[in-house]
Design an enzyme around this catalytic site. Structure first.
Site: not given
Length: 461
Positions: A157, A365
């Site tokens: 992730h 991110d």
């Protein structure tokens, strides 16, 4: 159909629309398991004096969870140590904050072994196994060593750093070679996938075919990008709830007809909140006509308080927000509302809908689901504007946002002014393109694509 066994560091039982503040991973996996028989296995978040391997089985809202407690030493070395002091900063390109300690690595290996020992008896021969995130990179190898021949997939992730950064990690080859036990490795974007391929070729002497087939020695597996999304239908229903409407009204009433800018982030140095505050300050310096007419609401619940870097960022943000408010505030206006607490999804949906602009400006991110949730919450007839960091994985999909470099306070200042002054017709045009992406690339598509790919790969010998 095969069962789906999901394994992640933490397990969060579904809490409903108005429940606690669950992260994107928790919401996405709960949605996945509602459609597949199976189990969600991981750490409960609790501690025990002596690890016993006891499994707590529960069922909440159609999701079966199986959790274990860890010893205090496990939490210190595996979670606070290797996962959050070593891998997290390194994977977010903050090599200056990464800490390397022999005990961290030992704890990381030990907990992955304990996960494998405990979950292996729960796995049936036809099950698909889906392991999640940087906490559990070696778990596939540990399961193979215990005789599992199932198809095992891994999804990261976070970003995957360039090889020149990853090689700063002691025993980096050992960590990456453990990933070769998986049949399928998924990344959020093509950028992170390319970084992984480069490492395989340059550091392990492997090859990567155009279709994503990875070959290292006698091992063959597949690597691909699977961008995660939100559960659009569920979030849209949440945004239409009474609680969301009340939260929206509360924020609008408190703003007293002022424009509202919102930021929602876990308190973390990777989220760019400090740079965001500085960009907002530059905006106030350069646009005195907006002083008293706009408010920045920054929601940043604390996390990982045991890690020094998080204590430091909280202190800097407290000081910076105080200085900005002290410099610009009037008796009837505060430029920044800085809130260190979490809110449920329904309340956040209401806040998103009330906000004229969202600042989603991480320094790095993997994806960022706040950006997609903001888009999903908007009023189609009068939508807000999304300002998005080019270094978030979501920027590859949400191209009609205002894409900015979060390190540049001037660029951020200009983007805020453009967003606040953007004509309604342009806001609607941009939002229509954004919402199509959010609907198309939702969590259902992510789950479907990854599981289908895992079912199709050749199982490890």
């Amino acid at each position: 159909m095969s069962r789906l066994i999901v394994i992640s560091n933490r397990v969060s039982a579904p809490k409903g629309q108005s429940g606690g503040s669950q992260g994107g991973l928790a919401v996405a996996l709960a949605a996945a398991l509602r459609e597949y028989r199976g189990i969600w296995f991981g750490w409960s978040g609790g501690m025990t004096d002596h690890f016993t391997g006891h499994i707590d089985l529960q069922r909440h809202e159609g999701v079966t969870t199986a959790t274990i407690d860890l010893e205090g030493q496990d939490v210190d070395e595996y979670y606070n140590g290797y996962a959050n002091k070593t891998l997290w900063p390194l994977f977010h390109y903050r090599i200056d904050l990464a800490e390397y300690d022999r005990s961290f690595g030992s704890g990381y290996e030990r907990v992955n072994e304990r996960f494998a020992e405990t979950v292996a008896p729960l796995i049936e021969p036809d099950d698909l196994v889906w392991v999640h995130d940087y906490h559990l990179i070696p778990l596939g190898q540990q399961l193979r060593q215990r005789g599992l021949k199932n198809r095992i997939g891994f999804f990261l992730h976070t970003p995957w750093p360039p090889a020149r950064l990853l090689t700063a990690l002691p025993f980096h080859q050992r960590l990456v070679r453990s990933m070769l036990a998986y049949d399928l490795i998924g990344f959020q974007t093509e950028e992170w996938l390319l970084s992984f391929r480069h490492y395989i070729e340059e550091e392990l002497g492997g090859t990567v075919d155009p279709d994503g087939t990875v070959r290292v020695g006698d091992r063959t597996l597949r690597a691909a990008a699977f961008p995660i999304g939100v559960d659009y239908k569920d979030f849209a229903d949440t945004a239409a709830s009474q609680e969301a409407a009340e939260a929206c009204a509360t924020l609008q009433d408190s703003a007293e007809l002022k424009k509202v800018i919102i930021g929602v982030d876990r308190l973390d140095y990777s989220k760019g909140i400090e740079e965001r505050f500085n960009g907002y300050r530059r905006f106030l310096e350069e646009n005195d006509n907006w002083r008293g007419n706009v408010t920045l609401l920054q929601i940043a619940p604390p996390s990982r308080g045991e890690v020094h870097a998080y204590e430091a960022i909280r202190e800097r943000l407290d000081e910076l927000s105080g200085r900005i408010n002290g410099e610009f505030a009037h008796v009837d206006w505060v430029p920044i509302r800085y809130v260190n607490q979490g809110y449920g999804r329904a309340a956040l949906a209401g806040f998103y809908r009330a906000a004229d602009v969202a600042l989603v400006t991480p320094l790095r991110d993997g994806m960022n689901l706040v950006a997609k949730e903001y888009v999903a919450s908007q009023n189609p007839d009068d939508p807000g504007v999304l300002i998005l960091s080019r270094f978030a994985g979501a920027a590859h999909q949400l191209r009609e946002a205002i894409i900015i470099n979060p390190y540049s306070k001037d660029e951020l200042s200009d983007a805020i002014r453009s967003a606040l002054e953007m004509p309604r017709e342009e806001r609607i045009r941009r939002w229509n393109a954004l919402i199509e992406s959010v609907k198309r690339d939702d969590v259902v598509a992510w789950r479907r694509d990854f599981v289908a790919a895992l079912e199709g790969v050749k199982v490890a010998a």
